[in-house]
Structures are given as C-alpha cells and as structure tokens.
Design an enzyme around this catalytic site. Structure first.
Site, short mmCIF file in Angstrom:
data_model
loop_
_atom_site.label_atom_id
_atom_site.label_comp_id
_atom_site.label_asym_id
_atom_site.label_seq_id
_atom_site.Cartn_x
_atom_site.Cartn_y
_atom_site.Cartn_z
N ARG A 148 -19.50 34.40 -0.95
CA ARG A 148 -20.63 34.77 -1.79
C ARG A 148 -20.16 34.67 -3.24
O ARG A 148 -18.97 34.80 -3.54
CB ARG A 148 -21.08 36.21 -1.52
N LYS A 172 -19.83 42.69 1.01
CA LYS A 172 -20.85 43.72 0.83
C LYS A 172 -20.36 45.05 1.37
O LYS A 172 -19.70 45.11 2.41
CB LYS A 172 -22.15 43.31 1.55
N HIS A 244 -24.80 29.97 -3.62
CA HIS A 244 -24.98 30.30 -2.21
C HIS A 244 -25.15 29.05 -1.35
O HIS A 244 -24.90 29.08 -0.14
CB HIS A 244 -26.19 31.22 -2.05
N ARG A 247 -22.04 28.18 0.33
CA ARG A 247 -21.77 29.05 1.49
C ARG A 247 -22.56 28.58 2.71
O ARG A 247 -22.03 28.51 3.82
CB ARG A 247 -22.15 30.49 1.10
N HIS A 270 -20.65 38.46 8.12
CA HIS A 270 -21.95 38.99 8.51
C HIS A 270 -21.76 40.17 9.47
O HIS A 270 -21.01 40.05 10.45
CB HIS A 270 -22.80 37.93 9.21
N TYR A 279 -28.20 29.62 10.86
CA TYR A 279 -27.59 28.30 10.76
C TYR A 279 -27.86 27.46 12.00
O TYR A 279 -27.81 26.23 11.93
CB TYR A 279 -26.09 28.43 10.50
#
Length: 298
Positions: A148, A172, A244, A247, A270, A279
């Site tokens: 990110r 995150k 992004h 990514r 994730h 994806y």
C-alpha cells in the site's frame, strides 16, 4: 450530547477498539462532519442522540445531487457506523439509518497494469536526477512487494532484512507482516541508499525513513500519486492509475502465474480472504485455463 464530543469519542473508538488507520478514521469522521455542516447551514440545533430518520433522509437526498452512487453508498455506510457506535455506547436505542437503503452499485474491479506497462513506466524515469533513482526504487518496491502507498511511505531502514530477502511491513491497524523482496529491487534500493540518501539533509525524526523528499522528510502519499501520474502522462499510458494500481497488478500477476489465493492474501496483508478474492474476478481467463488443465471432465 454535543456533536464534537461524540465525534471525538467515536474517533478514539475507531482507532483503539477497531484498530483502523488514521486515513480510515479520517474518512469516517468526514462523513459525520458533512452531516454536521448540513445541520449548521439549516440552523438546526439538534443532537446526535435525537436526530430523526427523516432529517437524515433529507441530508442524503440533498447530498445525492452532487454525489455518484458509490459516494452516496460510502456516505450512508459511514453515518450508519457512527450511529451504531452511539447504540453500542447506550447513547441512543436505534439507528436512524436502519431503514435507509444504499444505492445499488456494481462491484468496481481495480485497474491493472501489464508487465510491459510497468516496464515502460519505470524506463520513463529520468535517472540523471537524484529523485529519479529514488523514484525507480519506490516503484520497484511498490510492484515487487505489493505494498500500500502508506506502507511504502512508512518503510524504515530498520525494516529492511536484505540478507534474509525480506522486508517488515507495517500495514493497517499497525499489523506487521514479512514480505519477500526480490534481488533486483534490493539492488535499486541499495543504489538509492548508498548514492542519493546520504547527500540529503535528513530532518530529525526521519533518520530511519527509507524514502525521503529533497528536504529530508518522509514523502507524502500525494507526492507519490503525482510522480506516478506524471509518468503515465509521459508515456501516454491511457489508463487512470495510482500507487494502488501497482499493488493490484502485483496480485493479479501472481494469480496469472499460478500462485494460490491464500499466499496472495498473506503477501497483501488482507485480514479476510474475501478481500483477496476480488483478484479472481479480474482473471477469468486464468480460471478457465485452470479448469481445462486440471478438471477430469476436460
């Protein structure tokens, strides 16, 4: 209860209890501030505890005039989260957005770059400048590690484990993960670290930050957006891209080359594999080839 007090407590809840990043917290807070501004413009003195559904419906209706469906849905979701928090804290018994429906929106698939696109973007960097060496190292890191943009800007020298072939990434909610880094990217970062970074006047507090601006401070997200958009214009890419996008391309290319979804989930950081599954939707051709190759009824 005053709006500002409720908003301050809500911000702390999002940060501490839910472990959201500063950017995510700011987004949620902004949704509520839009409602507060609406009330101020209407000269309505009403608290978050007593505001009724019909008033929020009026706010959403007026906001919809300048928002697309996706932005409307985001606004409704943000407000619903705020009032869920008030219920959680026993400030009010109900959520005034409970019966307000979000507009129907299709799932937006992320843009991707081909390997040739990425090569062209990186080849367009002017390596005769110090910033060029830095930019090449940054874009190589974004793509080869699937970071990110916030993870890139916060990358520390102490996070680099080149001998082991990994970098330690803080994602995150301050969650950390080790991501493999390929030799070519190590080479470009090393060139920047040895030939460019030592000549910067590094400011206090940024001594451990890998990528710095010309003033010796941590790069901003906006600056990296600008660098990438300028390169896209320079090569006449014809795609709307952002940090992004690198990514998304990282994950898509892994999937196309038969990486399993669980591994991609771990590399991207994730929390839920559901997020990673987007994806799969990007690469239906790959899935068709998998069935044709491995299914017994081929």
């Amino acid at each position: 209860m005053k709006w500002e007090n409720a908003l301050k407590d809500y911000s702390l809840f999002l940060k501490i209890e839910r472990g959201l990043s500063t950017n995510s917290v700011n987004s949620y807070v902004l949704d509520v501030r839009k409602l507060i501004l609406f009330l101020e413009l209407k000269a309505l003195n009403i608290s978050p505890i007593s505001i009724p559904t019909d008033l929020i419906q009026q706010f959403i209706y007026e906001s919809a005039k300048s928002l697309n469906a996706r932005s409307q849905a985001r606004l409704i979701s943000g407000l619903r989260s705020f009032f869920d928090y008030l219920i959680f804290e026993d400030y009010r018994p109900d959520n005034p957005l409970e019966l307000i429906e979000s507009p129907k929106i299709g799932r937006k698939l992320p843009d991707t770059l081909t390997e040739d696109d990425i090569d062209c973007l990186i080849e367009a960097i002017d390596l005769s400048t110090n910033e060029g060496e830095r930019n090449r190292a940054m874009l190589e890191t974004l793509y080869s590690c699937g970071l990110r943009v916030s993870e890139l800007t916060h990358l520390k020298i102490s996070d680099l484990y080149f001998d082991e072939g990994f970098i330690n990434v803080t994602g995150k909610g301050d969650k950390q993960r080790f991501v493999p880094i390929v030799p070519s990217t190590i080479k470009y970062i090393t060139i920047y670290m040895e030939q460019v970074r030592p000549h910067l006047n590094i400011q206090p507090g940024h001594e451990d930050t890998v990528f710095l601006n010309r003033r010796g401070k941590q790069l901003t997200r906006a600056m990296i957006f600008t660098i990438i958009k300028q390169l896209a214009v320079k090569i006449d890419l014809g795609k709307k891209i952002s940090p992004h996008t690198f990514r998304h391309s990282f994950a898509t290319h892994l999937l196309q080359n038969n990486a399993d979804l669980r591994s991609i989930q771990l590399l991207l950081g994730h929390e839920s594999i559901t997020t990673t599954e987007i994806y799969v939707h990007l690469d239906k051709k790959h899935l068709t080839e998998v069935v044709e190759k491995y299914h017994p009824r081929k």
